[in-house]
Structure formats: C-alpha cells, structure tokens
Write a protein that holds these residues in place. Structure first.
Motif, PDB file in Angstrom:
ATOM      1  N   TRP A  29       0.816  -1.191   0.000  1.00  0.00           N
ATOM      2  CA  TRP A  29       0.000   0.000   0.000  1.00  0.00           C
ATOM      3  C   TRP A  29       0.861   1.258   0.000  1.00  0.00           C
ATOM      4  N   ALA A  30       2.006   1.175   0.663  1.00  0.00           N
ATOM      5  CA  ALA A  30       2.908   2.327   0.697  1.00  0.00           C
ATOM      6  C   ALA A  30       3.414   2.671  -0.702  1.00  0.00           C
ATOM      7  N   SER A  31       3.759   1.646  -1.487  1.00  0.00           N
ATOM      8  CA  SER A  31       4.239   1.901  -2.846  1.00  0.00           C
ATOM      9  C   SER A  31       3.124   2.449  -3.726  1.00  0.00           C
ATOM     10  N   LEU A  32       1.883   2.011  -3.475  1.00  0.00           N
ATOM     11  CA  LEU A  32       0.758   2.537  -4.247  1.00  0.00           C
ATOM     12  C   LEU A  32       0.486   3.995  -3.893  1.00  0.00           C
ATOM     13  N   LYS A  33       0.610   4.336  -2.590  1.00  0.00           N
ATOM     14  CA  LYS A  33       0.379   5.719  -2.173  1.00  0.00           C
ATOM     15  C   LYS A  33       1.423   6.665  -2.741  1.00  0.00           C
ATOM     16  N   ALA A  34       2.570   6.129  -3.116  1.00  0.00           N
ATOM     17  CA  ALA A  34       3.620   6.965  -3.702  1.00  0.00           C
ATOM     18  C   ALA A  34       3.296   7.359  -5.134  1.00  0.00           C
ATOM     19  N   HIS A  35       2.207   6.804  -5.692  1.00  0.00           N
ATOM     20  CA  HIS A  35       1.816   7.106  -7.073  1.00  0.00           C
ATOM     21  C   HIS A  35       0.372   7.607  -7.059  1.00  0.00           C
ATOM     22  N   PRO A  36       0.157   8.868  -6.694  1.00  0.00           N
ATOM     23  CA  PRO A  36      -1.214   9.396  -6.594  1.00  0.00           C
ATOM     24  C   PRO A  36      -1.983   9.359  -7.908  1.00  0.00           C
ATOM     25  N   SER A  37      -1.267   9.463  -9.041  1.00  0.00           N
ATOM     26  CA  SER A  37      -1.964   9.401 -10.324  1.00  0.00           C
ATOM     27  C   SER A  37      -2.638   8.051 -10.519  1.00  0.00           C
ATOM     28  N   LEU A  38      -1.996   6.989 -10.046  1.00  0.00           N
ATOM     29  CA  LEU A  38      -2.589   5.660 -10.140  1.00  0.00           C
ATOM     30  C   LEU A  38      -3.818   5.555  -9.254  1.00  0.00           C
ATOM     31  N   LEU A  39      -3.735   6.091  -8.043  1.00  0.00           N
ATOM     32  CA  LEU A  39      -4.861   6.011  -7.117  1.00  0.00           C
ATOM     33  C   LEU A  39      -6.045   6.850  -7.616  1.00  0.00           C
ATOM     34  N   ILE A  40      -5.754   8.055  -8.081  1.00  0.00           N
ATOM     35  CA  ILE A  40      -6.839   8.930  -8.544  1.00  0.00           C
ATOM     36  C   ILE A  40      -7.467   8.379  -9.824  1.00  0.00           C
ATOM     37  N   GLY A  41      -6.624   8.101 -10.816  1.00  0.00           N
ATOM     38  CA  GLY A  41      -7.145   7.581 -12.074  1.00  0.00           C
ATOM     39  C   GLY A  41      -7.823   6.239 -11.901  1.00  0.00           C
ATOM     40  N   GLY A  42      -7.172   5.345 -11.140  1.00  0.00           N
ATOM     41  CA  GLY A  42      -7.764   4.032 -10.908  1.00  0.00           C
ATOM     42  C   GLY A  42      -9.064   4.122 -10.140  1.00  0.00           C
ATOM     43  N   GLY A  43      -9.143   5.059  -9.180  1.00  0.00           N
ATOM     44  CA  GLY A  43     -10.373   5.223  -8.418  1.00  0.00           C
ATOM     45  C   GLY A  43     -11.532   5.688  -9.285  1.00  0.00           C
ATOM     46  N   ILE A  44     -11.252   6.644 -10.189  1.00  0.00           N
ATOM     47  CA  ILE A  44     -12.305   7.137 -11.082  1.00  0.00           C
ATOM     48  C   ILE A  44     -12.769   6.036 -12.028  1.00  0.00           C
ATOM     49  N   VAL A  45     -11.807   5.291 -12.591  1.00  0.00           N
ATOM     50  CA  VAL A  45     -12.160   4.207 -13.506  1.00  0.00           C
ATOM     51  C   VAL A  45     -12.963   3.133 -12.770  1.00  0.00           C
ATOM     52  N   LEU A  46     -12.529   2.771 -11.568  1.00  0.00           N
ATOM     53  CA  LEU A  46     -13.252   1.768 -10.790  1.00  0.00           C
ATOM     54  C   LEU A  46     -14.667   2.226 -10.487  1.00  0.00           C
ATOM     55  N   LEU A  47     -14.823   3.498 -10.135  1.00  0.00           N
ATOM     56  CA  LEU A  47     -16.154   4.030  -9.862  1.00  0.00           C
ATOM     57  C   LEU A  47     -17.046   3.931 -11.099  1.00  0.00           C
ATOM     58  N   MET A  48     -16.494   4.296 -12.269  1.00  0.00           N
ATOM     59  CA  MET A  48     -17.291   4.231 -13.494  1.00  0.00           C
ATOM     60  C   MET A  48     -17.638   2.791 -13.865  1.00  0.00           C
ATOM     61  N   ILE A  49     -16.715   1.869 -13.599  1.00  0.00           N
ATOM     62  CA  ILE A  49     -16.999   0.454 -13.873  1.00  0.00           C
ATOM     63  C   ILE A  49     -18.133  -0.038 -12.974  1.00  0.00           C
ATOM     64  N   LEU A  50     -18.090   0.337 -11.708  1.00  0.00           N
ATOM     65  CA  LEU A  50     -19.150  -0.072 -10.772  1.00  0.00           C
ATOM     66  C   LEU A  50     -20.499   0.523 -11.182  1.00  0.00           C
ATOM     67  N   VAL A  51     -20.491   1.792 -11.597  1.00  0.00           N
ATOM     68  CA  VAL A  51     -21.735   2.417 -12.058  1.00  0.00           C
ATOM     69  C   VAL A  51     -22.274   1.692 -13.283  1.00  0.00           C
ATOM     70  N   ALA A  52     -21.377   1.313 -14.208  1.00  0.00           N
ATOM     71  CA  ALA A  52     -21.813   0.602 -15.408  1.00  0.00           C
ATOM     72  C   ALA A  52     -22.354  -0.789 -15.073  1.00  0.00           C
ATOM     73  N   LEU A  53     -21.694  -1.473 -14.147  1.00  0.00           N
ATOM     74  CA  LEU A  53     -22.141  -2.817 -13.770  1.00  0.00           C
ATOM     75  C   LEU A  53     -23.516  -2.796 -13.111  1.00  0.00           C
ATOM     76  N   PHE A  54     -23.754  -1.782 -12.298  1.00  0.00           N
ATOM     77  CA  PHE A  54     -25.021  -1.696 -11.571  1.00  0.00           C
ATOM     78  C   PHE A  54     -25.968  -0.681 -12.205  1.00  0.00           C
ATOM     79  N   ALA A  55     -25.832  -0.500 -13.517  1.00  0.00           N
ATOM     80  CA  ALA A  55     -26.669   0.468 -14.225  1.00  0.00           C
ATOM     81  C   ALA A  55     -28.160   0.217 -14.038  1.00  0.00           C
ATOM     82  N   PRO A  56     -28.646  -1.033 -14.107  1.00  0.00           N
ATOM     83  CA  PRO A  56     -30.095  -1.237 -13.915  1.00  0.00           C
ATOM     84  C   PRO A  56     -30.593  -0.795 -12.541  1.00  0.00           C
ATOM     85  N   LEU A  57     -29.719  -0.830 -11.533  1.00  0.00           N
ATOM     86  CA  LEU A  57     -30.117  -0.428 -10.190  1.00  0.00           C
ATOM     87  C   LEU A  57     -29.970   1.073  -9.974  1.00  0.00           C
ATOM     88  N   LEU A  58     -29.009   1.694 -10.669  1.00  0.00           N
ATOM     89  CA  LEU A  58     -28.712   3.108 -10.442  1.00  0.00           C
ATOM     90  C   LEU A  58     -29.482   4.042 -11.360  1.00  0.00           C
TER      91      LEU A  58
END
Length: 306
Positions: A29-58
């Motif tokens: 986790w420490a090595s991941l925190k050293a790369h904020p671009s990965l955390l920010i970009g990955g977090g946004i992509v993960l959020l959009m994937i979750l929204v797409a997966l649960f589209a019928p519910l959302l």
C-alpha cells in the motif's frame, strides 16, 4: 587470462539480467500511495466500472422511454430543472442521467472487449516472433509493418460502413486493428528474455515450447501488457465515440456517449448541456484511464519511463 574471461562472462550475464524486465511482484500500500496518479485515475475508472455494472439499479428511468411532453428539460441546477430528471432530458424526452449511465456501460464494454481481442493477437504474435526469431520473426515483423501502414480510423470507417454499425462489429473491427503496440513491445521483450539463463535451462531440461512461453516468458511481460492495455482502452473508447458520432458505430436507440454527442449537435446553441454532459463524461473517463496507466508505468518501471 582465464580470470579475465570469467570476469567478462560474469559481466555479460549481469548485464543481461539487468536488462531483463522485472517479474511481476506484489506491491504494498505504501508503494501505491507513492503514485497518486494511479490512485486517482484508478479510483475514477473503478467508480465508473461499478456504475456501469449496476446500471439497472442506479438508473432512475428507462433509458429508452420517450416522453415528448418533457423533452429538452434542463438539468436540476437550472431554473426549469426537475429533480425527477437530475440531468434533464434529451430532444425525445428520455432521461439523460439514465442514458449517460448506460452509455458508460457501452463505452467500457467496447473498450475492454476490443483491447482483449487486440491483446491476445498482439501478444501471441509478439511471443512467437521474439522467441523463435528467424523466419517467424520476419513474418511477424511483416504483418506488423502492414498493420502500421493502415490508418486505423479510415479502415474502421470503411469496414463499419460496409458491414453496418453495431456493438459486435465495432468490437471486432477495433480488436483487429489495435494489436500492433502489443506485438511490438512483446516481441522486443520476448526476444530479450529468450536469451536469459533460466529460459535456456528450461530448454535444456526438455520443457515444451508452450510451457516456456506461458510459464517463463509471459509472466515477465505482465507489467508491460497492463500498461499498454490502459493506453489502448482509452484509444478504443475514443475511437468508438468517433464512429458513433459519425453514425457508423453504435446505432440508436442504444445509448452511447459518442452517439449522444452526435444527436445533440443540432441543439448545442439552445440546450448546450445535451452535448457538454456526455462530452465531460467521455473526457473524464479517458483522462482517468490515461492517468492510471501513467501511474502503473511509474510503479512497474520506477527507474525510468523507457
């Protein structure tokens, strides 16, 4: 003289080992925190994937349901907006938030599916060319050169225009046109790995070619493949949006961000949110994927970007 030979041999072996790509490892986790671009970009992509997966519910409404009496309703932050349609409605009275959610599902599906096809084709060709060399490598290089000589967007436009636009056709066309980056990187790295001692030891032990390629060579390519995939997914999503915008990609009434932008271009001076909302969503997704890919590149190759 013998000592000098031993030193030279050891130096060559060390140079080869240093030049070899890192095997995929576990990152803390420490090595991941050293790369904020990965955390920010990955977090946004993960959020959009979750929204797409649960589209019928959302999705608050049916994205295909039309209501002419409520067409071109502005988003809720405008004076005439309504909480029943948070992002308003389009020119046919369809809820824009629902279409935006389902459009993200289409964009992500096409991006991941097309790059999966391209990744398999490019990885297989690159492994064969890099490992065997000789005539096999010549054939792979020839095929890659042909592919690089073809402008992707023009070929995609021509093929989709002939075969017709649909999600399946777009996925197949993009998958068959975007494998070259995978092939080039995998070929170069596989050629390098195939000369290392542990691969030669496996060959001397009688291991099959399939075993060597899948157990000895391919695992060392995983970081590079992940980084390339992020770049190509963003490119495939943009290309799908371009095809849909031109009317040759996803066909109505299926929601697609590129198609939503195309349908709204005639209303951009009167209902500008119809074109700006899917445009912002598309730009955000592509930016997040590129941001995550840049962070992944720094994570797997901390000594440089080469």
């Amino acid at each position: 003289m013998s000592n000098m030979t031993d030193v030279t041999s050891t130096a060559d072996t060390g140079a080869e080992a240093d030049a070899a790509p890192r095997a995929p490892g576990r990152y803390s986790w420490a090595s991941l925190k050293a790369h904020p671009s990965l955390l920010i970009g990955g977090g946004i992509v993960l959020l959009m994937i979750l929204v797409a997966l649960f589209a019928p519910l959302l999705a608050p409404h049916d994205p295909y349901a039309q209501d002419i009496t409520n067409r071109a309703v502005p988003p809720v932050w405008f004076d005439k907006g309504s909480w029943d349609h948070i992002l308003g409605t389009d020119q046919l009275g369809r809820d824009y938030l629902s279409r935006l959610i389902y459009g993200g599902r289409v964009s992500l599906l096409i991006g991941f599916a097309a790059v999966s096809i391209a990744g398999v084709i490019g990885t297989v060709l690159g492994l064969l060319g890099g490992y065997f060399g000789g005539r096999v490598d010549m054939v792979v290089t020839f095929l890659t050169t042909i592919r690089l000589s073809l402008p992707v967007i023009l070929v995609a436009l021509a093929v989709v225009a002939v075969l017709g636009g649909s999600i399946t056709i777009v996925v197949i066309v993009l998958g068959l046109l975007k494998w070259d980056r995978f092939a080039v990187v995998v070929r170069a790295t596989a050629s390098q790995i195939s000369r290392l001692d542990y691969v030669r030891s496996a060959q001397a032990a009688g291991a099959s070619t399939f075993y060597i390629l899948t157990r000895e060579v391919l695992p060392n390519l995983t970081p590079q493949l992940i980084v390339i995939a992020t770049i190509e997914i963003a490119s495939a999503i943009l290309m799908e949006a371009a095809l849909s915008f031109l009317g040759l990609g996803v066909q109505p009434p299926t929601p697609s961000w590129g198609l939503m932008i195309s349908e709204a271009k005639g209303y951009m001076f009167f209902s500008f949110w119809l074109i700006s909302i899917p445009g912002i969503a598309l730009a955000t997704l592509v930016f997040a994927i590129n941001l995550a890919g840049d962070g992944l590149r720094d994570l797997v190759s901390p000594d440089g970007r080469g």
